[in-house]
Write a protein that holds these residues in place. Structure first.
Motif, PDB file in Angstrom:
ATOM      1  N   UNK A 125      17.030  90.327  16.928  1.00  0.00           N
ATOM      2  CA  UNK A 125      18.075  91.266  16.876  1.00  0.00           C
ATOM      3  C   UNK A 125      18.780  91.329  18.327  1.00  0.00           C
ATOM      4  N   UNK A 126      18.352  91.736  19.315  1.00  0.00           N
ATOM      5  CA  UNK A 126      18.760  92.458  20.189  1.00  0.00           C
ATOM      6  C   UNK A 126      19.699  91.580  20.750  1.00  0.00           C
ATOM      7  N   UNK A 127      19.887  90.259  21.088  1.00  0.00           N
ATOM      8  CA  UNK A 127      19.839  89.301  21.765  1.00  0.00           C
ATOM      9  C   UNK A 127      21.548  89.253  21.316  1.00  0.00           C
ATOM     10  N   UNK A 128      22.581  89.229  22.422  1.00  0.00           N
ATOM     11  CA  UNK A 128      23.774  88.861  21.911  1.00  0.00           C
ATOM     12  C   UNK A 128      24.627  88.010  22.367  1.00  0.00           C
ATOM     13  N   UNK A 129      23.381  87.316  23.304  1.00  0.00           N
ATOM     14  CA  UNK A 129      23.677  86.074  23.841  1.00  0.00           C
ATOM     15  C   UNK A 129      22.568  85.122  24.523  1.00  0.00           C
ATOM     16  N   UNK A 130      23.000  83.950  23.861  1.00  0.00           N
ATOM     17  CA  UNK A 130      21.834  83.093  24.172  1.00  0.00           C
ATOM     18  C   UNK A 130      22.152  81.876  24.800  1.00  0.00           C
ATOM     19  N   UNK A 131      21.365  81.715  26.445  1.00  0.00           N
ATOM     20  CA  UNK A 131      21.651  81.086  27.426  1.00  0.00           C
ATOM     21  C   UNK A 131      20.779  79.970  27.300  1.00  0.00           C
ATOM     22  N   UNK A 132      21.387  78.866  27.777  1.00  0.00           N
ATOM     23  CA  UNK A 132      20.349  77.396  28.464  1.00  0.00           C
ATOM     24  C   UNK A 132      20.913  77.032  29.621  1.00  0.00           C
ATOM     25  N   UNK A 133      20.338  76.281  30.312  1.00  0.00           N
ATOM     26  CA  UNK A 133      21.075  76.056  31.994  1.00  0.00           C
ATOM     27  C   UNK A 133      22.746  75.509  31.630  1.00  0.00           C
ATOM     28  N   UNK A 137      25.996  81.120  24.465  1.00  0.00           N
ATOM     29  CA  UNK A 137      26.816  81.180  22.962  1.00  0.00           C
ATOM     30  C   UNK A 137      26.187  82.689  23.103  1.00  0.00           C
ATOM     31  N   UNK A 138      27.982  83.488  23.098  1.00  0.00           N
ATOM     32  CA  UNK A 138      28.224  84.854  22.235  1.00  0.00           C
ATOM     33  C   UNK A 138      27.994  85.119  21.368  1.00  0.00           C
ATOM     34  N   UNK A 139      26.875  85.574  20.598  1.00  0.00           N
ATOM     35  CA  UNK A 139      27.405  85.518  19.496  1.00  0.00           C
ATOM     36  C   UNK A 139      27.972  86.944  18.653  1.00  0.00           C
ATOM     37  N   UNK A 140      28.862  88.023  19.843  1.00  0.00           N
ATOM     38  CA  UNK A 140      29.081  89.427  19.701  1.00  0.00           C
ATOM     39  C   UNK A 140      30.419  88.603  19.512  1.00  0.00           C
ATOM     40  N   UNK A 142      31.631  85.206  19.219  1.00  0.00           N
ATOM     41  CA  UNK A 142      31.145  84.433  18.557  1.00  0.00           C
ATOM     42  C   UNK A 142      32.348  83.110  19.409  1.00  0.00           C
ATOM     43  N   UNK A 143      32.010  83.616  20.724  1.00  0.00           N
ATOM     44  CA  UNK A 143      32.496  82.152  22.115  1.00  0.00           C
ATOM     45  C   UNK A 143      31.032  81.372  21.927  1.00  0.00           C
ATOM     46  N   UNK A 144      31.512  80.252  22.618  1.00  0.00           N
ATOM     47  CA  UNK A 144      30.451  79.303  22.984  1.00  0.00           C
ATOM     48  C   UNK A 144      31.094  79.112  24.570  1.00  0.00           C
ATOM     49  N   UNK A 145      29.870  78.435  25.722  1.00  0.00           N
ATOM     50  CA  UNK A 145      31.475  78.122  27.027  1.00  0.00           C
ATOM     51  C   UNK A 145      30.291  76.932  27.718  1.00  0.00           C
ATOM     52  N   UNK A 146      30.402  75.998  27.937  1.00  0.00           N
ATOM     53  CA  UNK A 146      29.691  75.233  28.594  1.00  0.00           C
ATOM     54  C   UNK A 146      30.054  74.616  30.111  1.00  0.00           C
ATOM     55  N   UNK A 147      29.134  75.190  30.601  1.00  0.00           N
ATOM     56  CA  UNK A 147      29.638  75.566  32.605  1.00  0.00           C
ATOM     57  C   UNK A 147      30.772  75.933  32.987  1.00  0.00           C
ATOM     58  N   UNK A 148      30.846  77.459  32.051  1.00  0.00           N
ATOM     59  CA  UNK A 148      31.906  77.840  32.201  1.00  0.00           C
ATOM     60  C   UNK A 148      32.697  77.632  31.293  1.00  0.00           C
ATOM     61  N   UNK A 149      33.273  76.461  31.208  1.00  0.00           N
ATOM     62  CA  UNK A 149      34.445  75.893  30.335  1.00  0.00           C
ATOM     63  C   UNK A 149      34.206  76.450  28.565  1.00  0.00           C
ATOM     64  N   UNK A 158      29.592  75.751  14.723  1.00  0.00           N
ATOM     65  CA  UNK A 158      29.253  77.258  15.088  1.00  0.00           C
ATOM     66  C   UNK A 158      27.864  77.147  14.578  1.00  0.00           C
ATOM     67  N   UNK A 159      28.064  77.695  13.536  1.00  0.00           N
ATOM     68  CA  UNK A 159      27.248  78.056  12.771  1.00  0.00           C
ATOM     69  C   UNK A 159      25.452  77.542  12.953  1.00  0.00           C
ATOM     70  N   UNK A 160      25.886  76.028  13.153  1.00  0.00           N
ATOM     71  CA  UNK A 160      25.010  74.744  13.468  1.00  0.00           C
ATOM     72  C   UNK A 160      24.659  75.165  14.482  1.00  0.00           C
ATOM     73  N   UNK A 161      24.923  74.888  15.421  1.00  0.00           N
ATOM     74  CA  UNK A 161      24.839  75.395  16.436  1.00  0.00           C
ATOM     75  C   UNK A 161      23.843  76.638  17.110  1.00  0.00           C
ATOM     76  N   UNK A 162      24.712  77.910  16.606  1.00  0.00           N
ATOM     77  CA  UNK A 162      23.724  79.021  16.704  1.00  0.00           C
ATOM     78  C   UNK A 162      22.518  78.812  15.674  1.00  0.00           C
ATOM     79  N   UNK A 163      22.205  78.222  14.577  1.00  0.00           N
ATOM     80  CA  UNK A 163      20.758  78.104  14.048  1.00  0.00           C
ATOM     81  C   UNK A 163      20.037  77.092  14.892  1.00  0.00           C
ATOM     82  N   UNK A 164      20.218  75.983  15.585  1.00  0.00           N
ATOM     83  CA  UNK A 164      19.629  75.732  16.641  1.00  0.00           C
ATOM     84  C   UNK A 164      19.119  76.006  17.641  1.00  0.00           C
TER      85      UNK A 164
END
Lengths: 225, 225
Positions: A125-133, A137-140, A142-149, A158-164
């Motif tokens: 609930x509280x997470x608005x940002x999901x990160x891996x290496x 993913x910024x849920x608020x 609604x943006x996704x970055x890879x290596x800061x790109x 996007x929905x699919x990625x968030x679900x994953x």
DNA sequence: CTAAATATTTACAACTTCTTTATAAGAATC
DNA sequence: GATTCTTATAAAGAAGTTGTAAATATTTAG
């Protein structure tokens, strides 16, 4: 902190009583429903933090109730089932149940499950940002970055990625994913999924031929790491 | 803790006496039945924690009694059989016996089996994570790890491993496994099983030539530890 | 209304898993 | 110790699943 609220939907009074006593002693606030209809009402009126649902209710098919609830209720639902109904349990998990426990159960075991689920909810609930290496993913926003790109994703991607990302490490069945993204009735359209997993991989994997994030579990589904 | 109760169903008085002395010295409460009829009665009246059943009873076929008991009794039944009646042992295991021991037996051996069975009964069927020293199976996430390394299993391999793990310590006959994994009608395809046990061993055993988890019980089946 | 973006469908290629066969290795029995 | 039965392993073929590209349909934005 406020008392967390748990809704019990079970037709057996003894079980409700047993759960009530144990849960209240743990500091939870307990609400009870004897029938599916009543359960739905109570849940709608004032959404609890967690629902305990007996899948073998008399007045309505428990799976249907689960689907109904999952339409708008997005906290954890733990289902209670009789032993030896593997098929029903798998179906319930496909339908979005968070966990299951079989009757007869030990209260300690159930309490542990409940704690785990509530914990997970709090985090999610509280997470608005999901990160891996390399992914973020910024849920608020609604943006996704890879290596800061910045990565440009379509709505479905996007929905699919968030679900994953929200179910990291867990194998998600085709059925489950299809239901979550496209809704009930699309469970057989696994081809959609293949296409979208394909485009997602092209956008988020370093090497789409050797994916490290979206792993194929042949015959079952996908797993996100 | 309460004394655990064991019911002995055997027609030979010397054996009953021998068992009684040994079991009571271990702190178990012992009940005895000389005939199948009496055994059934005693078991129904007050279900024991474990049943020791001599398969060679005079008044009724032991297999029938076993089937009868298994209809409603879901704790462990250990059968006692004379040596070189392999066929009967296999049939009993197929009929749901938890373990077997052949006469003449060593008491230590029997006591160990009894302890194992009682332990297993105590383990909840509810576990979503099954663990042993180096292996870990997460039923919800559908993942398997060995020494914290993820192990990639195919659908059938996974099903097989879960079946083994859920019946840890118990001998599973070829027939039983085939029925569980492939369904009715595949009971004669033991070659499938050999192949899949082979691949599973390669993935979960440190040394597949000297398996420590999936043990071959020649002529009978496999045992998972 | 049109162009662009996104979603769905189709066709087929690539890949994974399952089944089958052959044969070797190991146990048990005589 | 040879024979027979059982189990293990490897590898080829079959079946089933998944991935990709491209065509078509639908939606969205200007």
């Amino acid at each position: 902190m406020n008392k967390e609220e748990i809704l019990i939907i079970d037709d057996e009074p003894q079980i409700r009583k047993l759960l009530e006593i144990n849960l209240e002693s743990q500091g939870y606030k307990v609400k009870q429903a004897e029938t599916a209809t009543m359960g739905l009402q109570l849940a709608a009126n004032h959404p609890p933090d967690l629902i305990l649902l007996d899948i073998g209710l008399p007045d309505i098919n428990g799976q249907d109730l689960l689907v109904e609830l999952k339409n708008w209720y997005n906290q954890s639902i733990i289902i209670i089932s009789v032993l030896d109904n593997e098929e029903e349990i798998v179906r319930a998990l496909d339908n979005g149940a968070s966990d299951y426990i079989t009757k007869p159960f030990r209260t300690n075991e159930l309490l542990a499950r409940i704690r785990a689920c509530l914990n997970r909810n709090r985090i999610e609930d509280n997470k608005t940002v999901l990160t891996s290496t390399d992914l973020q993913i910024d849920l608020l926003a609604r943006t996704v970055t890879r290596d800061n790109e910045n990565v440009k994703l379509t709505l479905t991607e996007y929905k699919l990625l968030v679900l994953f990302a929200k179910n990291e490490g867990r194998v998600l069945t085709h059925q489950f994913i299809l239901k979550e993204i496209w809704g009930v009735g699309f469970q057989t359209d696994t081809q959609y999924l293949r296409v979208f997993v394909g485009t997602l991989r092209k956008k988020i994997e370093q090497n789409p031929n050797k994916p490290v994030h979206i792993i194929t579990e042949s015959g079952v589904g996908y797993r996100f790491i």
